[in-house]
Motif scaffolding. Structure first.
Motif, mmCIF file in Angstrom:
data_model
loop_
_atom_site.group_PDB
_atom_site.id
_atom_site.type_symbol
_atom_site.label_atom_id
_atom_site.label_comp_id
_atom_site.label_asym_id
_atom_site.label_seq_id
_atom_site.Cartn_x
_atom_site.Cartn_y
_atom_site.Cartn_z
ATOM 1 N N GLY A 209 -10.482 9.934 -68.164
ATOM 2 C CA GLY A 209 -10.817 8.608 -68.640
ATOM 3 C C GLY A 209 -9.629 7.736 -68.960
ATOM 4 O O GLY A 209 -8.471 8.134 -68.823
ATOM 5 N N GLY A 210 -9.927 6.525 -69.392
ATOM 6 C CA GLY A 210 -8.898 5.591 -69.814
ATOM 7 C C GLY A 210 -8.475 5.876 -71.242
ATOM 8 O O GLY A 210 -9.303 6.253 -72.074
ATOM 9 N N PHE A 211 -7.199 5.679 -71.538
ATOM 10 C CA PHE A 211 -6.661 5.954 -72.878
ATOM 11 C C PHE A 211 -6.215 4.684 -73.600
ATOM 12 O O PHE A 211 -5.644 4.739 -74.683
ATOM 13 C CB PHE A 211 -5.474 6.924 -72.791
ATOM 14 N N CYS A 243 -6.834 7.002 -66.067
ATOM 15 C CA CYS A 243 -7.112 5.885 -65.154
ATOM 16 C C CYS A 243 -7.301 4.597 -65.968
ATOM 17 O O CYS A 243 -7.083 4.570 -67.184
ATOM 18 C CB CYS A 243 -8.391 6.184 -64.354
ATOM 19 N N HIS A 244 -7.682 3.534 -65.277
ATOM 20 C CA HIS A 244 -8.157 2.274 -65.855
ATOM 21 C C HIS A 244 -7.199 1.706 -66.908
ATOM 22 O O HIS A 244 -6.078 1.336 -66.571
ATOM 23 C CB HIS A 244 -9.568 2.491 -66.403
ATOM 24 N N TYR A 264 -3.395 10.924 -62.150
ATOM 25 C CA TYR A 264 -4.052 9.618 -62.169
ATOM 26 C C TYR A 264 -5.184 9.588 -61.145
ATOM 27 O O TYR A 264 -5.031 10.084 -60.030
ATOM 28 C CB TYR A 264 -3.042 8.514 -61.865
ATOM 29 N N LEU A 265 -6.317 8.992 -61.532
ATOM 30 C CA LEU A 265 -7.463 8.869 -60.645
ATOM 31 C C LEU A 265 -7.646 7.425 -60.205
ATOM 32 O O LEU A 265 -7.957 6.560 -61.018
ATOM 33 C CB LEU A 265 -8.742 9.339 -61.348
ATOM 34 N N CYS A 282 -4.642 12.763 -55.138
ATOM 35 C CA CYS A 282 -4.578 11.692 -56.120
ATOM 36 C C CYS A 282 -3.173 11.619 -56.665
ATOM 37 O O CYS A 282 -2.396 12.544 -56.499
ATOM 38 C CB CYS A 282 -5.592 11.945 -57.247
ATOM 39 N N GLN A 283 -2.858 10.511 -57.305
ATOM 40 C CA GLN A 283 -1.490 10.297 -57.779
ATOM 41 C C GLN A 283 -1.113 11.330 -58.830
ATOM 42 O O GLN A 283 -1.936 11.761 -59.606
ATOM 43 C CB GLN A 283 -1.388 8.893 -58.385
#
Length: 283
Positions: A209-211, A243-244, A264-265, A282-283
Protein backbone atom coordinates in the motif's frame (compact mmCIF):
# COMPACT_ATOMS: atom_id res chain seq x y z
CA UNK A 1 -2.51 -15.41 -3.31
CA UNK A 2 -2.13 -13.21 -6.39
CA UNK A 3 -2.16 -9.41 -6.37
CA UNK A 4 -2.52 -7.32 -9.53
CA UNK A 5 -2.14 -3.53 -9.56
CA UNK A 6 -4.99 -2.12 -11.64
CA UNK A 7 -4.43 1.57 -10.93
CA UNK A 8 -1.43 3.47 -9.61
CA UNK A 9 0.40 6.77 -10.16
CA UNK A 10 2.92 5.07 -12.45
CA UNK A 11 2.71 2.21 -14.93
CA UNK A 12 4.86 -0.82 -15.60
CA UNK A 13 4.85 -0.06 -19.33
CA UNK A 14 3.06 2.06 -21.93
CA UNK A 15 0.52 -0.77 -22.24
CA UNK A 16 -1.05 0.27 -18.93
CA UNK A 17 -2.61 3.59 -18.06
CA UNK A 18 -1.76 5.43 -14.85
CA UNK A 19 -3.39 8.12 -12.71
CA UNK A 20 -3.20 9.59 -9.23
CA UNK A 21 -5.05 6.79 -7.50
CA UNK A 22 -4.94 3.19 -6.36
CA UNK A 23 -6.75 -0.05 -7.15
CA UNK A 24 -5.51 -3.52 -6.21
CA UNK A 25 -7.00 -6.89 -7.19
CA UNK A 26 -6.38 -9.65 -4.65
CA UNK A 27 -7.20 -13.27 -5.46
CA UNK A 28 -7.13 -15.90 -2.73
CA UNK A 29 -8.08 -19.56 -2.92
CA UNK A 30 -11.63 -18.69 -1.84
CA UNK A 31 -12.30 -15.08 -2.83
CA UNK A 32 -11.66 -12.34 -5.36
CA UNK A 33 -11.25 -8.98 -3.66
CA UNK A 34 -10.91 -5.46 -5.03
CA UNK A 35 -9.21 -2.92 -2.78
CA UNK A 36 -10.07 0.59 -4.00
CA UNK A 37 -11.07 1.60 -7.53
CA UNK A 38 -8.89 4.63 -8.25
CA UNK A 39 -10.17 8.00 -9.43
CA UNK A 40 -11.71 6.99 -12.75
CA UNK A 41 -12.74 4.02 -14.87
CA UNK A 42 -9.09 3.34 -15.69
CA UNK A 43 -9.17 0.34 -13.33
CA UNK A 44 -11.60 -1.34 -15.72
CA UNK A 45 -9.30 -0.86 -18.72
CA UNK A 46 -6.23 -2.17 -16.93
CA UNK A 47 -8.23 -5.05 -15.43
CA UNK A 48 -9.01 -6.36 -18.91
CA UNK A 49 -5.33 -6.20 -19.87
CA UNK A 50 -4.48 -8.18 -16.73
CA UNK A 51 -7.22 -10.78 -17.38
CA UNK A 52 -9.24 -9.68 -14.35
CA UNK A 53 -13.01 -10.04 -14.72
CA UNK A 54 -14.49 -7.30 -12.52
CA UNK A 55 -17.90 -8.99 -12.65
CA UNK A 56 -16.41 -11.94 -10.73
CA UNK A 57 -15.16 -9.86 -7.78
CA UNK A 58 -16.72 -11.00 -4.49
CA UNK A 59 -15.98 -7.95 -2.31
CA UNK A 60 -14.94 -4.33 -2.88
CA UNK A 61 -13.21 -2.52 -0.03
CA UNK A 62 -12.75 1.26 -0.18
CA UNK A 63 -9.90 2.30 2.09
CA UNK A 64 -11.10 5.85 2.83
CA UNK A 65 -13.35 8.64 1.67
CA UNK A 66 -11.14 10.28 -0.97
CA UNK A 67 -11.89 10.28 -4.70
CA UNK A 68 -8.54 8.80 -5.77
CA UNK A 69 -9.48 5.57 -3.99
CA UNK A 70 -13.26 5.51 -4.35
CA UNK A 71 -13.98 7.80 -7.27
CA UNK A 72 -15.28 5.03 -9.50
CA UNK A 73 -17.52 3.01 -7.18
CA UNK A 74 -20.48 3.75 -9.47
CA UNK A 75 -18.64 2.18 -12.42
CA UNK A 76 -17.82 -0.88 -10.32
CA UNK A 77 -21.48 -1.30 -9.34
CA UNK A 78 -22.40 -1.08 -13.02
CA UNK A 79 -19.92 -3.79 -14.04
CA UNK A 80 -20.43 -6.08 -11.04
CA UNK A 81 -23.92 -7.13 -9.97
CA UNK A 82 -23.15 -9.19 -6.86
CA UNK A 83 -20.35 -7.76 -4.71
CA UNK A 84 -20.99 -5.73 -1.58
CA UNK A 85 -18.95 -2.56 -1.13
CA UNK A 86 -17.40 -1.98 2.29
CA UNK A 87 -16.64 1.58 3.42
CA UNK A 88 -16.07 3.05 6.86
CA UNK A 89 -19.18 4.71 8.26
CA UNK A 90 -17.45 8.12 8.00
CA UNK A 91 -16.34 7.67 4.38
CA UNK A 92 -19.19 9.76 2.95
CA UNK A 93 -18.46 12.84 5.03
CA UNK A 94 -17.21 15.97 3.22
CA UNK A 95 -13.44 16.02 2.62
CA UNK A 96 -11.33 18.76 1.02
CA UNK A 97 -7.75 19.48 0.03
CA UNK A 98 -6.06 22.86 0.16
CA UNK A 99 -4.35 23.33 -3.18
CA UNK A 100 -1.79 26.01 -4.21
CA UNK A 101 -2.97 29.62 -3.88
CA UNK A 102 -5.33 28.50 -1.08
CA UNK A 103 -7.77 26.91 -3.53
CA UNK A 104 -10.09 24.52 -1.69
CA UNK A 105 -10.97 21.40 -3.67
CA UNK A 106 -13.59 18.78 -2.78
CA UNK A 107 -11.91 15.36 -2.75
CA UNK A 108 -14.69 13.27 -1.21
CA UNK A 109 -16.87 10.52 -2.65
CA UNK A 110 -20.09 10.68 -4.66
CA UNK A 111 -22.73 10.83 -1.92
CA UNK A 112 -25.36 9.39 -4.28
CA UNK A 113 -23.61 6.02 -4.16
CA UNK A 114 -24.37 5.73 -0.44
CA UNK A 115 -28.00 4.87 -1.17
CA UNK A 116 -27.12 1.76 -3.16
CA UNK A 117 -28.30 -1.40 -1.41
CA UNK A 118 -24.91 -3.09 -1.77
CA UNK A 119 -23.09 -0.45 0.27
CA UNK A 120 -22.04 -1.71 3.72
CA UNK A 121 -20.82 0.82 6.29
CA UNK A 122 -18.18 -0.63 8.59
CA UNK A 123 -17.05 0.08 12.13
CA UNK A 124 -13.62 0.18 13.75
CA UNK A 125 -13.14 -3.58 13.32
CA UNK A 126 -15.21 -5.43 10.75
CA UNK A 127 -15.12 -9.08 9.66
CA UNK A 128 -16.22 -9.87 6.09
CA UNK A 129 -15.50 -13.58 6.08
CA UNK A 130 -13.06 -16.05 7.55
CA UNK A 131 -9.58 -14.62 7.05
CA UNK A 132 -10.80 -11.22 5.76
CA UNK A 133 -11.25 -8.26 8.07
CA UNK A 134 -10.78 -4.49 8.22
CA UNK A 135 -9.67 -2.28 11.08
CA UNK A 136 -9.43 1.44 11.75
CA UNK A 137 -9.45 3.51 14.99
CA UNK A 138 -5.66 3.90 14.83
CA UNK A 139 -3.91 5.33 17.88
CA UNK A 140 -1.43 7.92 16.63
CA UNK A 141 1.51 7.00 18.84
CA UNK A 142 4.02 8.28 16.31
CA UNK A 143 3.67 11.53 14.38
CA UNK A 144 1.78 11.38 11.11
CA UNK A 145 2.90 12.71 7.74
CA UNK A 146 3.31 16.48 7.54
CA UNK A 147 1.68 16.35 4.09
CA UNK A 148 -1.61 15.65 5.89
CA UNK A 149 -1.75 19.30 6.92
CA UNK A 150 -3.55 20.43 3.76
CA UNK A 151 -6.30 17.81 4.06
CA UNK A 152 -9.51 19.01 5.67
CA UNK A 153 -12.99 17.85 6.64
CA UNK A 154 -16.30 19.41 7.64
CA UNK A 155 -17.37 18.66 11.21
CA UNK A 156 -20.58 20.14 12.62
CA UNK A 157 -20.53 22.73 9.86
CA UNK A 158 -16.96 23.78 10.60
CA UNK A 159 -13.87 23.18 8.45
CA UNK A 160 -11.12 21.42 10.40
CA UNK A 161 -8.06 19.22 9.96
CA UNK A 162 -8.99 15.74 8.69
CA UNK A 163 -8.69 13.19 11.51
CA UNK A 164 -8.61 10.24 9.05
CA UNK A 165 -11.01 8.30 11.24
CA UNK A 166 -12.58 7.17 7.93
CA UNK A 167 -9.44 5.27 6.91
CA UNK A 168 -9.60 1.47 7.15
CA UNK A 169 -6.98 -1.20 6.51
CA UNK A 170 -7.42 -4.73 5.23
CA UNK A 171 -6.10 -8.00 6.64
CA UNK A 172 -6.14 -11.12 4.46
CA UNK A 173 -5.06 -14.44 5.99
CA UNK A 174 -4.28 -17.50 3.90
CA UNK A 175 -2.04 -20.54 4.37
CA UNK A 176 -0.83 -19.26 7.75
CA UNK A 177 0.38 -16.01 6.17
CA UNK A 178 -1.01 -12.56 6.91
CA UNK A 179 -1.20 -9.72 4.41
CA UNK A 180 -1.86 -6.13 5.51
CA UNK A 181 -3.13 -3.71 2.84
CA UNK A 182 -3.22 0.06 3.37
CA UNK A 183 -4.70 2.72 1.11
CA UNK A 184 -2.70 5.82 2.06
CA UNK A 185 -1.67 5.07 5.66
CA UNK A 186 -2.53 8.68 6.55
CA UNK A 187 -2.63 7.65 10.20
CA UNK A 188 1.03 6.65 9.83
CA UNK A 189 2.33 3.28 8.65
CA UNK A 190 4.15 2.79 11.97
CA UNK A 191 0.95 3.47 13.92
CA UNK A 192 -1.00 1.09 11.69
CA UNK A 193 1.55 -1.68 12.18
CA UNK A 194 1.53 -1.16 15.94
CA UNK A 195 -2.28 -1.40 15.92
CA UNK A 196 -2.03 -4.56 13.80
CA UNK A 197 0.26 -6.07 16.43
CA UNK A 198 -2.20 -5.13 19.18
CA UNK A 199 -4.95 -6.96 17.28
CA UNK A 200 -3.05 -10.03 16.08
CA UNK A 201 -0.22 -10.39 18.57
CA UNK A 202 2.42 -10.33 15.84
CA UNK A 203 3.47 -8.40 12.73
CA UNK A 204 2.14 -9.21 9.24
CA UNK A 205 4.15 -11.31 6.83
CA UNK A 206 3.47 -8.96 3.91
CA UNK A 207 2.39 -5.31 3.61
CA UNK A 208 1.08 -3.60 0.48
CA UNK A 209 0.00 0.00 0.00
CA UNK A 210 0.74 3.69 0.07
CA UNK A 211 2.63 5.09 3.07
CA UNK A 212 1.88 8.79 2.46
CA UNK A 213 5.43 10.11 2.51
CA UNK A 214 4.78 12.67 -0.23
CA UNK A 215 2.05 15.09 -1.28
CA UNK A 216 0.65 16.19 -4.65
CA UNK A 217 2.16 19.63 -4.11
CA UNK A 218 5.59 18.02 -4.37
CA UNK A 219 6.68 17.98 -0.76
CA UNK A 220 8.28 14.88 0.75
CA UNK A 221 8.94 13.80 4.31
CA UNK A 222 12.44 14.57 5.55
CA UNK A 223 15.27 12.12 4.94
CA UNK A 224 15.57 11.56 8.68
CA UNK A 225 11.89 10.63 9.06
CA UNK A 226 11.99 8.28 6.07
CA UNK A 227 15.19 6.64 7.30
CA UNK A 228 13.63 6.03 10.72
CA UNK A 229 10.50 4.57 9.15
CA UNK A 230 12.64 2.32 6.96
CA UNK A 231 14.54 1.01 9.98
CA UNK A 232 11.29 0.34 11.82
CA UNK A 233 9.84 -1.51 8.83
CA UNK A 234 13.00 -3.60 8.54
CA UNK A 235 12.65 -4.66 12.18
CA UNK A 236 9.16 -6.07 11.56
CA UNK A 237 10.66 -8.77 9.26
CA UNK A 238 7.78 -8.31 6.81
CA UNK A 239 8.07 -8.00 3.03
CA UNK A 240 6.81 -4.62 1.75
CA UNK A 241 5.32 -3.58 -1.58
CA UNK A 242 4.59 0.13 -1.70
CA UNK A 243 3.02 2.52 -4.22
CA UNK A 244 0.83 5.60 -4.78
CA UNK A 245 1.29 8.28 -2.08
CA UNK A 246 4.61 6.94 -0.82
CA UNK A 247 6.21 8.87 -3.67
CA UNK A 248 9.09 7.83 -5.91
CA UNK A 249 11.85 9.73 -4.10
CA UNK A 250 10.77 8.56 -0.62
CA UNK A 251 10.55 5.03 -2.02
CA UNK A 252 14.12 5.26 -3.29
CA UNK A 253 15.26 6.31 0.17
CA UNK A 254 13.31 3.46 1.78
CA UNK A 255 14.86 1.09 -0.76
CA UNK A 256 18.34 2.30 0.20
CA UNK A 257 17.57 1.49 3.84
CA UNK A 258 15.55 -1.69 3.36
CA UNK A 259 17.07 -3.31 0.29
CA UNK A 260 15.21 -6.39 -0.97
CA UNK A 261 12.58 -6.16 1.77
CA UNK A 262 10.71 -3.45 -0.17
CA UNK A 263 9.63 -3.09 -3.81
CA UNK A 264 7.40 -0.74 -5.78
CA UNK A 265 4.11 -1.69 -7.45
CA UNK A 266 3.16 0.17 -10.61
CA UNK A 267 -0.02 -0.32 -12.63
CA UNK A 268 0.35 -3.60 -14.50
CA UNK A 269 2.43 -5.30 -11.79
CA UNK A 270 1.51 -8.81 -10.69
CA UNK A 271 2.96 -10.49 -7.63
CA UNK A 272 2.38 -13.78 -5.89
CA UNK A 273 2.31 -14.24 -2.13
CA UNK A 274 4.33 -16.12 -1.00
CA UNK A 275 6.57 -14.59 -3.71
CA UNK A 276 7.66 -17.77 -5.47
CA UNK A 277 8.30 -15.55 -8.46
CA UNK A 278 7.16 -12.24 -9.87
CA UNK A 279 4.74 -12.81 -12.73
CA UNK A 280 5.74 -9.45 -14.13
CA UNK A 281 8.90 -7.66 -13.03
CA UNK A 282 8.20 -4.70 -10.76
CA UNK A 283 10.50 -1.91 -9.69
Amino acid sequence: MIIKTLTENTSLSENFGSEHGLSLYIETVSFKILFDVGASELFLENAKKLNVDISDVDFLIISHGHYDHGGSVKAFLRENSKAKVFLHQLAFEKYYALRPNNVLKYIGLDEGVKQNGRIVLTSDRFFINKGIQMFSNIIQRESISRSNSGLLMVNNGQMMQDTFAHEQNLIVEENEKMLLVTGCARNGIVNILEHFRDLKGCMPDYVIGGFHLSSRSGGNESAEVINNIGKYLMDTKAKYYTCHCTGIEPYKRLKAVMGDTIDYLSAGCEIRIPPVEAIKDCQ
